[in-house]
Design an enzyme around this catalytic site. Structure first.
Site, PDB file in Angstrom:
ATOM      1  N   ASN A 256       0.837  -1.200   0.000  1.00  0.00           N
ATOM      2  CA  ASN A 256       0.000   0.000   0.000  1.00  0.00           C
ATOM      3  C   ASN A 256       0.869   1.245   0.000  1.00  0.00           C
ATOM      4  O   ASN A 256       2.013   1.207   0.463  1.00  0.00           O
ATOM      5  CB  ASN A 256      -0.851   0.045   1.287  1.00  0.00           C
ATOM      6  CG  ASN A 256      -1.698  -1.184   1.481  1.00  0.00           C
ATOM      7  OD1 ASN A 256      -2.497  -1.536   0.623  1.00  0.00           O
ATOM      8  ND2 ASN A 256      -1.515  -1.857   2.605  1.00  0.00           N
TER       9      ASN A 256
ATOM     10  N   HIS B 210       1.883  14.148  12.456  1.00  0.00           N
ATOM     11  CA  HIS B 210       1.379  14.222  13.833  1.00  0.00           C
ATOM     12  C   HIS B 210       0.074  13.441  13.973  1.00  0.00           C
ATOM     13  O   HIS B 210      -0.911  13.933  14.491  1.00  0.00           O
ATOM     14  CB  HIS B 210       1.211  15.685  14.254  1.00  0.00           C
ATOM     15  CG  HIS B 210       2.511  16.434  14.252  1.00  0.00           C
ATOM     16  ND1 HIS B 210       3.206  16.736  15.402  1.00  0.00           N
ATOM     17  CD2 HIS B 210       3.270  16.884  13.228  1.00  0.00           C
ATOM     18  CE1 HIS B 210       4.334  17.361  15.081  1.00  0.00           C
ATOM     19  NE2 HIS B 210       4.392  17.466  13.765  1.00  0.00           N
TER      20      HIS B 210
ATOM     21  N   HIS C 151       2.748   9.717  18.289  1.00  0.00           N
ATOM     22  CA  HIS C 151       3.778  10.372  17.491  1.00  0.00           C
ATOM     23  C   HIS C 151       4.678  11.243  18.350  1.00  0.00           C
ATOM     24  O   HIS C 151       4.320  11.621  19.464  1.00  0.00           O
ATOM     25  CB  HIS C 151       3.162  11.209  16.357  1.00  0.00           C
ATOM     26  CG  HIS C 151       2.466  12.448  16.824  1.00  0.00           C
ATOM     27  ND1 HIS C 151       1.147  12.477  17.179  1.00  0.00           N
ATOM     28  CD2 HIS C 151       2.909  13.721  16.993  1.00  0.00           C
ATOM     29  CE1 HIS C 151       0.809  13.698  17.552  1.00  0.00           C
ATOM     30  NE2 HIS C 151       1.860  14.478  17.453  1.00  0.00           N
TER      31      HIS C 151
ATOM     32  N   HIS D  42       8.915  21.563  15.388  1.00  0.00           N
ATOM     33  CA  HIS D  42       7.452  21.651  15.275  1.00  0.00           C
ATOM     34  C   HIS D  42       6.939  23.004  15.772  1.00  0.00           C
ATOM     35  O   HIS D  42       5.874  23.448  15.350  1.00  0.00           O
ATOM     36  CB  HIS D  42       6.830  20.516  16.086  1.00  0.00           C
ATOM     37  CG  HIS D  42       5.336  20.510  16.156  1.00  0.00           C
ATOM     38  ND1 HIS D  42       4.523  20.689  15.061  1.00  0.00           N
ATOM     39  CD2 HIS D  42       4.497  20.324  17.213  1.00  0.00           C
ATOM     40  CE1 HIS D  42       3.256  20.614  15.443  1.00  0.00           C
ATOM     41  NE2 HIS D  42       3.207  20.414  16.723  1.00  0.00           N
TER      42      HIS D  42
HETATM   43 MN    MN Z   1       2.297  16.712  17.444  1.00  0.00          MN
END
Ligand code: MN
Length: 257
Positions: free
Chosen positions: A62, A69, A73, A79
């Protein structure tokens, strides 16, 4: 016997157990929903390339579509705006991803109040009872919230005022950022409380931790199977080059008492 041989014999004998702290990753995995005008990430989906058919008679595979996120995670420093000059997920040293894990249990408080916030006094009471936080530890905030993970609605727990999920206060986020932890992990959809968009600064766990080269870990489960101290965590995000985070498989080595 070497240290690793001792570990392996403990695993073989069942004296050391491997506990999976990772939530299943599927199209039903709850994902964060930011209010307008902010953009949102996609949920996970699988796109068939072949399924033992003309496109691949002896193999199934696949394409994987997901956000960085989504599900269990890791949040990397880049970030957040306070950590934007810090490490992307591929640059986090592996030595920061394996270490001691300690658990602070807020299950009872969160059962009574889904907006419960961890304060410095809770962290200091934990240290007084359990000892200093070891260097490089991952501190996990156990809340029981993972039991809601089967439903986006109950997991995000939002009403007209927004989401109601537990987290840390501004002062506690600052406290953690100044502590020797490598990272802070939660059972909820993000490392900040549901109401943290209205805090000053907004989203203080992201603000202070990612700005201090600490990492976040979300949507953990099975925290009730960890001792308060003494277990070892292995956090395995994908080394997405330049990535701000990654779905992660998270294990703990737990010695049976
Ligand atoms: Mn996050």
């Amino acid at each position: 016997m070497s240290t690793l041989a001792t570990l392996l014999s403990g695993l073989t004998a069942g004296v050391v157990e491997v506990v999976d702290l990772t939530a299943p990753l599927s199209p039903q995995t709850p994902v964060l929903q930011l209010p307008a005008p902010f953009a949102n990430t996609i949920p996970l989906s699988l796109e068939t390339v072949s399924d033992f058919d003309d496109d691949g008679p002896a193999w199934g595979w696949n394409n994987l579509h997901t956000g960085e996120h989504t599900g269990t995670h890791l949040d990397a420093p880049v970030h957040w705006i306070t950590g934007r000059d810090g490490l992307s997920v591929d640059r986090i040293p592996p030595s920061r991803l394996v270490g001691p894990v300690v658990v602070l249990d807020g299950t009872a408080q969160v059962a009574a109040d889904p907006d419960f916030l961890l304060e410095p006094e809770h962290l200091e009471a934990w240290v007084a009872e359990s000892g200093p936080i070891p260097d490089g530890a991952w501190l996990l905030f156990r809340t029981g919230w993972s039991s809601r993970g089967g439903s986006q609605e109950t997991f995000l727990n939002a009403d007209e005022q927004g989401p109601h999920t537990p987290g840390v206060s501004v002062a506690a986020a600052r406290w953690l950022a100044g502590s020797p932890v490598s990272g802070f992990g939660v059972e909820t959809v993000g490392i900040d409380a549901g109401g943290a968009g209205a805090f000053d600064p907004p989203f203080p766990a992201h603000h202070f931790l990612l700005g201090a080269d600490k990492y976040g870990l979300t949507q953990l489960q099975n925290l009730d199977r960890l001792p308060t101290t003494g277990a070892v965590i292995v956090v395995s995000p994908l080394p997405v080059v330049g990535g701000t985070g990654s779905p992660a498989r998270v294990f703990a080595f737990v010695e049976k008492g």
